[in-house]
Scaffold this motif. Structure first.
Motif, short mmCIF file in Angstrom:
data_model
loop_
_atom_site.label_atom_id
_atom_site.label_comp_id
_atom_site.label_asym_id
_atom_site.label_seq_id
_atom_site.Cartn_x
_atom_site.Cartn_y
_atom_site.Cartn_z
N MET A 1 0.85 -1.20 0.00
CA MET A 1 0.00 0.00 0.00
C MET A 1 0.88 1.24 0.00
O MET A 1 1.92 1.28 0.65
N GLY A 2 0.50 2.30 -0.75
CA GLY A 2 1.29 3.52 -0.85
C GLY A 2 1.25 4.36 0.42
O GLY A 2 0.61 4.01 1.40
N THR A 3 1.96 5.46 0.38
CA THR A 3 2.04 6.36 1.53
C THR A 3 1.42 7.71 1.18
O THR A 3 1.26 8.06 0.00
N VAL A 4 1.09 8.47 2.22
CA VAL A 4 0.55 9.82 2.07
C VAL A 4 1.48 10.79 2.77
O VAL A 4 1.82 10.60 3.94
N THR A 5 1.90 11.82 2.07
CA THR A 5 2.72 12.87 2.66
C THR A 5 1.85 14.10 2.87
O THR A 5 1.19 14.57 1.95
N ILE A 6 1.85 14.61 4.09
CA ILE A 6 1.03 15.78 4.44
C ILE A 6 1.92 17.01 4.44
O ILE A 6 2.82 17.15 5.27
N GLY A 7 1.70 17.91 3.50
CA GLY A 7 2.49 19.13 3.40
C GLY A 7 1.72 20.35 3.87
O GLY A 7 0.49 20.36 3.92
N ASN A 8 2.46 21.38 4.22
CA ASN A 8 1.89 22.67 4.64
C ASN A 8 0.94 22.55 5.83
O ASN A 8 -0.07 23.25 5.93
N PHE A 9 1.27 21.64 6.74
CA PHE A 9 0.50 21.58 7.99
C PHE A 9 1.44 21.59 9.18
O PHE A 9 1.46 22.56 9.95
N PHE A 10 2.23 20.54 9.37
CA PHE A 10 3.13 20.48 10.51
C PHE A 10 4.20 21.57 10.46
O PHE A 10 4.71 21.99 11.50
N ASP A 11 4.53 22.03 9.25
CA ASP A 11 5.53 23.08 9.09
C ASP A 11 4.90 24.43 8.77
O ASP A 11 5.59 25.37 8.36
#
Length: 287
Positions: free
Chosen positions: A1-11
């Motif tokens: 199963m692929g992965t999800v990268t969450i941008g513009n939130f934690f940083d």
């Protein structure tokens, strides 16, 4: 199963972490950047007065959580949702419980590995460790937002019906118990909440200002003075009394209070401990 990268939130510098507990973390949007020229002045003063959007991010690592119905905004990862309803009898029981406590009848269950983000709210978000409240924590209507799946829900009923009618707190409240964390939607920020820790003692509160208290505490209503005449002359009427051993969270100011220049402080414009009989019954029985 692929992965999800969450941008513009934690940083994201506009999003600040406020508090965390267990798998729950509260984030606050420091400024509302989605404004128009027509709404910019209102948005500016809202930001100055701490009226900001807040959200809860739940990090699942094989554990499960329960949410208020409709609270989920987005999900990432291998997370499954279940309704939490096992049968028609279970649904009817939850509907009855939800009707008398003011909470949603069904609280969906989310489990797996990934993230669950809750919808933004302008209310203040509190994370409480339930087992630190002793045998359980009793909540004022509408405070529940989320909790660990291991937390048990029950209905706390006034042992004395007159205390409910005169106290303005309603006949029934949601009670959470067990080991784990819960998230509450508070009308005031944590910085304004007053906490009472009782050790075989009592606290008297004029009005329904308590938003949460230990289920071990005994709730009654008493006259502010020794006589009805004295209570009437003092302007206080009846007071809510919490006695025993446990904790109380009290909001010194709540929505609906108005300042009366003839008194020393804010008074509840809709109902209080001496004038809340009708509203207490209505709040308790509303669907």
């Amino acid at each position: 199963m692929g992965t999800v990268t969450i941008g513009n939130f934690f940083d994201n510098k506009n999003i600040a972490q406020k508090e965390s507990g267990g798998c729950f973390t509260v984030y606050e949007h420091q400024n509302d950047l989605s404004v128009t020229p027509e709404t910019s002045s209102v948005s500016y003063f809202m930001q100055q007065m701490n009226v900001r959007k807040r959200q809860v991010l739940c990090k699942l690592e094989g554990n499960s959580i329960k949410l208020q119905a409709g609270a989920m905004q987005w999900i990432s990862g291998n997370v499954q949702m279940q309704s939490g309803v096992k049968s028609m009898g279970s649904l009817l029981g939850k509907m009855v419980k939800g009707a008398i406590t003011g909470e949603s009848a069904v609280k969906p269950l989310y489990s797996g590995t990934g993230y669950v983000m809750l919808e933004p709210t302008y209310r203040h978000l509190l994370i409480e460790k339930v087992d630190e409240w002793g045998s359980g924590i009793v909540l004022d209507d509408g405070l529940f937002l989320a909790c660990d799946a291991e937390i048990q829900e029950s209905i706390s009923r006034r042992t004395n019906i007159s205390s409910a009618l005169l106290g303005g707190e309603g006949l029934f409240n949601l009670c959470l118990s067990g080991a784990g964390y819960c998230v509450l939607e508070s009308p005031v920020p944590r910085e304004e909440l007053i906490q009472f820790d009782l050790d075989d003692s009592s606290v008297k509160i004029d009005g329904n200002m308590a938003i949460a208290w230990s289920s071990s505490l005994n709730f009654t209503v008493e006259k502010a003075a020794n006589s009805l005449v004295g209570s009437a002359l003092s302007g206080e009427g009846f007071v809510n009394v919490y006695s025993g051993t446990g904790k109380i969270l009290m909001a010194p100011t709540i929505n609906g209070t108005v300042h009366d220049n003839s008194t020393k402080g804010p008074r509840n414009g809709k109902s209080n401990s001496s004038h809340g009989i009708i509203s207490s019954v209505a709040n308790s029985l509303r669907a």
